[in-house]
Design a protein around this motif. Structure first.
Motif, mmCIF file in Angstrom:
data_model
loop_
_atom_site.group_PDB
_atom_site.id
_atom_site.type_symbol
_atom_site.label_atom_id
_atom_site.label_comp_id
_atom_site.label_asym_id
_atom_site.label_seq_id
_atom_site.Cartn_x
_atom_site.Cartn_y
_atom_site.Cartn_z
ATOM 1 N N GLN A 46 -50.011 -1.131 9.322
ATOM 2 C CA GLN A 46 -49.075 -0.033 9.529
ATOM 3 C C GLN A 46 -47.986 -0.411 10.534
ATOM 4 O O GLN A 46 -46.810 -0.091 10.337
ATOM 5 C CB GLN A 46 -49.811 1.233 9.988
ATOM 6 C CG GLN A 46 -50.728 1.821 8.948
ATOM 7 C CD GLN A 46 -52.104 1.137 8.899
ATOM 8 O OE1 GLN A 46 -52.452 0.316 9.741
ATOM 9 N NE2 GLN A 46 -52.890 1.486 7.895
ATOM 10 N N GLN A 47 -48.363 -1.108 11.605
ATOM 11 C CA GLN A 47 -47.371 -1.555 12.584
ATOM 12 C C GLN A 47 -46.409 -2.557 11.940
ATOM 13 O O GLN A 47 -45.199 -2.509 12.179
ATOM 14 C CB GLN A 47 -48.054 -2.183 13.799
ATOM 15 C CG GLN A 47 -48.787 -1.180 14.660
ATOM 16 C CD GLN A 47 -49.632 -1.851 15.732
ATOM 17 O OE1 GLN A 47 -49.875 -3.049 15.705
ATOM 18 N NE2 GLN A 47 -50.093 -1.054 16.683
ATOM 19 N N PHE A 48 -46.937 -3.448 11.127
ATOM 20 C CA PHE A 48 -46.117 -4.406 10.390
ATOM 21 C C PHE A 48 -45.126 -3.665 9.503
ATOM 22 O O PHE A 48 -43.939 -4.007 9.444
ATOM 23 C CB PHE A 48 -47.032 -5.323 9.567
ATOM 24 C CG PHE A 48 -46.322 -6.239 8.612
ATOM 25 C CD1 PHE A 48 -45.436 -7.201 9.068
ATOM 26 C CD2 PHE A 48 -46.573 -6.158 7.253
ATOM 27 C CE1 PHE A 48 -44.792 -8.075 8.179
ATOM 28 C CE2 PHE A 48 -45.940 -7.023 6.361
ATOM 29 C CZ PHE A 48 -45.051 -7.973 6.834
ATOM 30 N N ASN A 49 -45.594 -2.635 8.843
ATOM 31 C CA ASN A 49 -44.744 -1.828 7.968
ATOM 32 C C ASN A 49 -43.611 -1.171 8.770
ATOM 33 O O ASN A 49 -42.451 -1.181 8.349
ATOM 34 C CB ASN A 49 -45.594 -0.788 7.254
ATOM 35 C CG ASN A 49 -44.886 -0.082 6.115
ATOM 36 O OD1 ASN A 49 -45.255 1.035 5.769
ATOM 37 N ND2 ASN A 49 -43.886 -0.689 5.513
ATOM 38 N N VAL A 50 -43.928 -0.630 9.947
ATOM 39 C CA VAL A 50 -42.908 -0.012 10.803
ATOM 40 C C VAL A 50 -41.862 -1.054 11.209
ATOM 41 O O VAL A 50 -40.652 -0.793 11.141
ATOM 42 C CB VAL A 50 -43.534 0.653 12.049
ATOM 43 C CG1 VAL A 50 -42.460 1.069 13.050
ATOM 44 C CG2 VAL A 50 -44.380 1.861 11.658
ATOM 45 N N LEU A 51 -42.302 -2.232 11.606
ATOM 46 C CA LEU A 51 -41.375 -3.284 12.002
ATOM 47 C C LEU A 51 -40.441 -3.659 10.838
ATOM 48 O O LEU A 51 -39.231 -3.829 11.029
ATOM 49 C CB LEU A 51 -42.129 -4.524 12.490
ATOM 50 C CG LEU A 51 -42.813 -4.394 13.848
ATOM 51 C CD1 LEU A 51 -43.693 -5.610 14.121
ATOM 52 C CD2 LEU A 51 -41.787 -4.205 14.964
ATOM 53 N N ARG A 52 -40.984 -3.751 9.656
ATOM 54 C CA ARG A 52 -40.148 -4.092 8.492
ATOM 55 C C ARG A 52 -39.142 -2.989 8.190
ATOM 56 O O ARG A 52 -37.994 -3.262 7.839
ATOM 57 C CB ARG A 52 -41.021 -4.380 7.276
ATOM 58 C CG ARG A 52 -41.720 -5.707 7.405
ATOM 59 C CD ARG A 52 -42.599 -6.074 6.254
ATOM 60 N NE ARG A 52 -42.279 -5.394 5.011
ATOM 61 C CZ ARG A 52 -42.843 -5.677 3.857
ATOM 62 N NH1 ARG A 52 -43.752 -6.610 3.792
ATOM 63 N NH2 ARG A 52 -42.526 -5.031 2.770
ATOM 64 N N ILE A 53 -39.577 -1.757 8.311
ATOM 65 C CA ILE A 53 -38.666 -0.618 8.087
ATOM 66 C C ILE A 53 -37.516 -0.674 9.090
ATOM 67 O O ILE A 53 -36.345 -0.537 8.728
ATOM 68 C CB ILE A 53 -39.423 0.725 8.196
ATOM 69 C CG1 ILE A 53 -40.376 0.890 7.002
ATOM 70 C CG2 ILE A 53 -38.442 1.903 8.289
ATOM 71 C CD1 ILE A 53 -41.407 1.990 7.168
ATOM 72 N N LEU A 54 -37.853 -0.908 10.357
ATOM 73 C CA LEU A 54 -36.820 -0.946 11.397
ATOM 74 C C LEU A 54 -35.886 -2.141 11.208
ATOM 75 O O LEU A 54 -34.674 -2.024 11.421
ATOM 76 C CB LEU A 54 -37.455 -0.954 12.780
ATOM 77 C CG LEU A 54 -38.178 0.343 13.161
ATOM 78 C CD1 LEU A 54 -38.911 0.185 14.481
ATOM 79 C CD2 LEU A 54 -37.202 1.516 13.217
ATOM 80 N N ARG A 55 -36.417 -3.275 10.803
ATOM 81 C CA ARG A 55 -35.556 -4.432 10.532
ATOM 82 C C ARG A 55 -34.600 -4.111 9.384
ATOM 83 O O ARG A 55 -33.427 -4.485 9.409
ATOM 84 C CB ARG A 55 -36.390 -5.656 10.197
ATOM 85 C CG ARG A 55 -35.530 -6.875 9.866
ATOM 86 C CD ARG A 55 -36.331 -8.097 9.578
ATOM 87 N NE ARG A 55 -37.236 -7.915 8.455
ATOM 88 C CZ ARG A 55 -38.193 -8.773 8.128
ATOM 89 N NH1 ARG A 55 -38.378 -9.868 8.844
ATOM 90 N NH2 ARG A 55 -38.983 -8.546 7.101
ATOM 91 N N GLY A 56 -35.094 -3.389 8.402
ATOM 92 C CA GLY A 56 -34.278 -3.003 7.252
ATOM 93 C C GLY A 56 -33.158 -2.034 7.584
ATOM 94 O O GLY A 56 -32.249 -1.823 6.772
ATOM 95 N N GLN A 57 -33.195 -1.470 8.763
ATOM 96 C CA GLN A 57 -32.135 -0.558 9.215
ATOM 97 C C GLN A 57 -30.880 -1.325 9.637
ATOM 98 O O GLN A 57 -29.852 -0.714 9.925
ATOM 99 C CB GLN A 57 -32.637 0.283 10.388
ATOM 100 C CG GLN A 57 -33.666 1.333 10.033
ATOM 101 C CD GLN A 57 -33.043 2.480 9.271
ATOM 102 O OE1 GLN A 57 -33.318 2.646 8.095
ATOM 103 N NE2 GLN A 57 -32.217 3.263 9.924
ATOM 104 N N ASN A 58 -30.971 -2.659 9.722
ATOM 105 C CA ASN A 58 -29.823 -3.499 10.077
ATOM 106 C C ASN A 58 -29.147 -3.075 11.381
ATOM 107 O O ASN A 58 -27.954 -2.779 11.412
ATOM 108 C CB ASN A 58 -28.810 -3.535 8.932
ATOM 109 C CG ASN A 58 -29.377 -4.179 7.701
ATOM 110 O OD1 ASN A 58 -30.016 -5.229 7.771
ATOM 111 N ND2 ASN A 58 -29.198 -3.543 6.555
ATOM 112 N N ASN A 59 -29.952 -3.055 12.442
ATOM 113 C CA ASN A 59 -29.480 -2.734 13.794
ATOM 114 C C ASN A 59 -29.033 -1.287 13.973
ATOM 115 O O ASN A 59 -28.349 -0.963 14.939
ATOM 116 C CB ASN A 59 -28.378 -3.693 14.253
ATOM 117 C CG ASN A 59 -28.910 -5.094 14.429
ATOM 118 O OD1 ASN A 59 -30.014 -5.289 14.942
ATOM 119 N ND2 ASN A 59 -28.153 -6.078 13.984
#
Length: 148
Positions: A46-59
């Motif tokens: 789940q933490q990995f998923n959150v990190l990927r979601i946030l990275r996908g926000q492009n800053n």
């Protein structure tokens, strides 16, 4: 019960029931493999998923609602997941100046760096999980799974 008895019992089950059992078994196997791959980084799926979601926000920051909507596993404890990632220095959180009720979350450089390392490990896990499938079979499988 030995393997032969399990296979015989399974074949006696209705097709829909066997299918659902296979889905459950595959889901558990994938979760086990992912958890094993993530263990050295002390990050949950789940933490990995959150990190990927946030990275996908492009800053661009995301709020808890956005993260929760995009989670693979929907859960009510997104705040707790974010708190754990903040403690590790992987994300930061602040209150939006224009809307004091809105909390914004952004992945840090440290979070991006660890995610790049995790990505490589997860690629290996995915390769291992899918090693018995051809590209054609994976395409067909995805077409079938899209029916959900």
């Amino acid at each position: 019960m030995n393997v032969e008895e399990i296979i015989k019992t399974e074949k006696e089950l209705p097709l829909k029931t066997r299918t659902m059992i296979h889905f459950a078994l595959v889901s558990n196997k994938i979760s086990e493999q992912f958890a094993l791959a993530l263990k050295p980084y002390e990050v949950s799926e789940q933490q990995f998923n959150v990190l990927r979601i946030l990275r996908g926000q492009n800053n661009k920051p995301a709020n808890l609602s956005t993260i929760n909507e995009r989670m693979v596993t929907k859960m009510s404890n997104t705040t707790r997941l974010v708190d754990k990632l903040i403690a590790k220095g992987y994300v930061k959180r602040w209150v939006c100046e224009s809307n004091r009720r809105k909390v914004e979350i952004l992945i840090t450089d440290k979070g991006k760096t660890i995610l790049e390392k995790i990505d490589k490990t997860m690629e290996g896990a995915e390769k291992e999980i899918l090693k018995n499938f051809t590209a054609k079979e994976l395409t067909e499988l995805n077409i079938l799974l899209d029916k959900f």
